[in-house]
Scaffold this active site. Sequence first.
Site, short mmCIF file in Angstrom:
data_model
loop_
_atom_site.label_atom_id
_atom_site.label_comp_id
_atom_site.label_asym_id
_atom_site.label_seq_id
_atom_site.Cartn_x
_atom_site.Cartn_y
_atom_site.Cartn_z
CB ILE B 13 -40.40 31.00 4.89
CG1 ILE B 13 -40.77 29.60 5.40
CG2 ILE B 13 -38.93 31.06 4.47
CD1 ILE B 13 -40.04 29.15 6.66
CB SER B 46 -51.31 20.97 12.13
OG SER B 46 -50.84 20.31 11.02
CB ILE B 48 -47.94 20.98 15.18
CG1 ILE B 48 -49.39 20.52 15.04
CG2 ILE B 48 -47.22 20.20 16.29
CD1 ILE B 48 -50.24 20.70 16.28
CG HIS B 50 -43.88 19.22 14.08
ND1 HIS B 50 -44.87 18.32 14.41
CD2 HIS B 50 -44.30 19.86 12.97
CE1 HIS B 50 -45.85 18.43 13.53
NE2 HIS B 50 -45.53 19.35 12.65
CE LYS B 250 -43.71 16.24 11.75
NZ LYS B 250 -43.04 16.61 10.49
CB CYS B 402 -68.73 33.29 18.15
SG CYS B 402 -70.35 32.93 17.49
CB CYS B 437 -72.48 32.09 14.51
SG CYS B 437 -71.90 33.79 14.24
#
Lengths: 418, 479, 123
Positions: B13, B46, B48, B50, B250, B402, B437
Amino acid sequence: MQQVDLVIIGGGPAGLAAAVAAHEAGIRDIMILEREAVPGGILNQCIHNGFGLHSFHEELTGPEYAQRYIDQVQALQIPIHLGTMVLDITAGKEITAVNKSGVLQLQAKAVILAMGCRERPRGALNIPGFRPVGVYTAGTAQKYVNLNGFMPGKEVVILGSGDIGLIMARRMTLEGAKVRAVVELMPYSTGLKRNIVQCLDDYGIPLLLSHTVTEIRGKKRLEGVTISQVDDKRNPIPGTEETIPCDTLLLSVGLLPENELSKAAGVELSPVTGGAVVNESLETSVEGVFACGNVLHVHDLVDYVSEEAALAGRNAAEYILHGHANGEGIPVCTQGGVRYTVPFSVDPHKITDAATLRFRVDAVYRERYISVYLDGERVLHRKKRILTPGEMEEVKIKKDLFDTHPGVGTITVAIEEG
Amino acid sequence: MVYDVAIIGGGVIGSSIARELSRLKLHIVLLEKEPDVANGTSKANSGIVHGGHDCAPGTVKARFNVPGNAMFDTLSRELDFPFKRNGAWVIVSSETDIPRLEKLMEQGIANGMTGLSILNQDEIRRREPSIHRAAVAALDVPSSGIVCPYEMTIAYAENAAENGVEIRLNFKADTIAKRDGIFHIEGPAGSVDARILINAAGLYADTVNNMVSSEPFVITPKRGEYFLLDKTEGSLVSRTLFQLPDESGKGVLVTPTVDGNLLLGPNSRVTGDKEQTSTTREGLREVAEKALLNVEHVAMNKVITSFSGLRASTQTDDFIIGPSPDVENLINVAGIASPGLSSAPAIAVYVRDLVKTMTHAEENAAFQPVRSTFARFRHMTVEERRNAIAKNPDYGVIVCRCEQVTKAEVLAALRGPLHVHDVDAVKRRTRAGMGRCQGGFCMMRLPEIIAEELHIPLTGVTKSGEGTNLLMNQNKQNL
Amino acid sequence: MKQNLTCINCPSGCQLTVTLDDDRNIVSIEGNQCKLGETYARAEITNPTRTVTTTVRLLNAAIAQLPVKTSKPIPKDKIMECMRALKPVEISAPVTVGDVIVPHICGTDADIVATRSLQKITS
């Protein structure tokens, strides 16, 4: 694309021994690709002794053992490309690697996978708590102490009593830290008795069997760990929690063969070992691709790694010189507590002297026999006072046993009571 | 000097507001108490973006979610952060719940969404073979997306810095007082005076507000725990899968991440403590169980790490955005729990417009909207790699195996406009240490490179700022 | 008096009980399943020794620490003294496996020797 007869991925003990053997078997066009700045692999950080009892009848430190093979490779003028990371291998044995000079694209006739293994991280254990500084895998701490000369902390708890955990308990103590405890989930340690005595008993470090770490405390800097006793299903027993203040937690909770590249090449992996499924020649499911050392299955003795790698080197050479002789592999089955065998199948026509089968058991067994059956007939029956998951075993099936038992359908390696 | 605007909080924000404000000719400072931006909730969520069907029409959340979502394609290109519009489904396992899906759909349409539809069992099984066998229908939300929330925050912050915003890390605001129309912000790192104060202080936005306002509000931390799985599991599903939302939020979702991992979580539990970013046995168990409402099977042996984040939730369960009712020139942007990440771009534009009206500031003609971050080895073709190494051999030195991160990228991260110094900051910018790893290979190299670049001893390298030194002392020092 | 030991020769790890008289002479050894246990117990009771492996600071080489060991086992009770004696030691490359770094450590007949060869580097 550059054509190379033999590309060996990894310049640790497996890769180095494989290179020497391939050279001795007549291959001259060999490239070893090593991602570190120096050859020697994990042995460079294993500054303790105990290596080479079988191979050299001496007790060497890791770097000394590595030096024996580095010297041979250098004497034979086999090129090692250092600081070179392999990014990809295809089933057609095209290798892409990168270093400061650029991108290498190689077409190999044969490839030997010798990438070794990595440590299981904290994340895979789901230990609840914060993510403070101070939690390391034992091998990372080993690098800091043995290669950089710095200590991750002063008050240490170690989770896992395999040899790496035990060695680090002593190492940290010798360099001035206090190791408060070694915590082990199982009711036994998979480490060598020698290490229990010389790494824990010698320094009065308690070994807490059937315990685990159930919480990591301290938000920015580790402040302590909560440990709990576990039941026979390895679940924490409520009410048995105790907190051990510490600023360092070392995790020695398992080694995983590094087969990301092998997967890219389409090599079939065993879910039990985490390594490639190989035949008696240590050839994988992809023609001309061989595997040896910790990438094939995690070893305890580097001497066995060198032997195994030499076999891979010889067979890769044979493949380059004479191609693939078609044959039928007899599958190897396991019974009575044998977790797996390497190799997974044996073609008797490819055996010159004897087939060496290496295996681990799934628990501690006392007063048992290692037995080998060719179909229904027992051909080997060897008494063992003790068998433990922490010690790899081997059996050799002499070639003449196959000659006298033609048409065998199954080889079985079993642990029996009588 | 007196800044025109001070922003407290360097999360998504604060950083997005800083960037939008830098379009105006103003002296702006962003104050962040941690050693890097995105060190709070913005790094532990997450990721996401939305769609907006979940917000009750008329709420502040509803006002900003849908427009915010729409801005991500342009923004991710301009600011060079990864974003993918992979779509989401809200799935139900009982026919009797389908009306609730329809209600969500109506809500979404009322909020301005398009493209929503309800899919039947055959369709959802065909398109997501791993979906739970009991799933009978799904609300299809094609506008839903996935983003890397900290890369987005860093991108915003770096663009803000490049456009003249002063970013002060390790600046904790202990006291704020308003005297003669000026906000006087003080802390251990110094003091800052500003005419306009923007409160984007996340979990501590109530503390900031309540220092100057007589209209207090309360931020309650609600913890959500997550599992992150190996990239081998990243294609288990292609969409983000949700259950129906309930009072706590959610729910536990199953989603691919924009970097190719699989993410499970979050649960939702109120914690008393705003520093409780720890995971718990019960919480992780809850996430593992509820994830299995969405899919048939998850390979829990492929978990590479787990973490938790704290939502800044308010009593009204809605954002608190706008000028303070009683303190002139204080703008609160608080309580930004879900769908905060999705709404951020629209919130930032709103705050910019507000500030423009308040200050009558001119446009900053020199504003550069495009931010280019350093080239990523792992995304390059063989030819591009060759060229990169020829120009800079450090592109040929792999530091993180990796995630295929090179020394060149680590150095570029350290040399970026925010002047960060610690391992976690490098990790967030390069992905070094985020692979399967979890630092096993890179955790010696990374500190060595940082020490060399900053001309400090290895013992000076920290994980995440003061008090988090990786190495305590030399060998034998305590003998 | 009795002393308990774990034999280290094989994974059996037999728990040995050694009975000593007042002059610390071994009266009996019990618990071993083979002769190796007896030999081990005798050595451990009368003169327990250990090989010590560690590292010392190294300058002008590709790595910062030189791995070293005692050229032969030293008395167990001298281990930490040996470590303290190595605290101030600093070596400059080049160095070869077997080079004596510190002769007769802590008054024993064991030397501290290098276990790795490293070339001198200029940068």
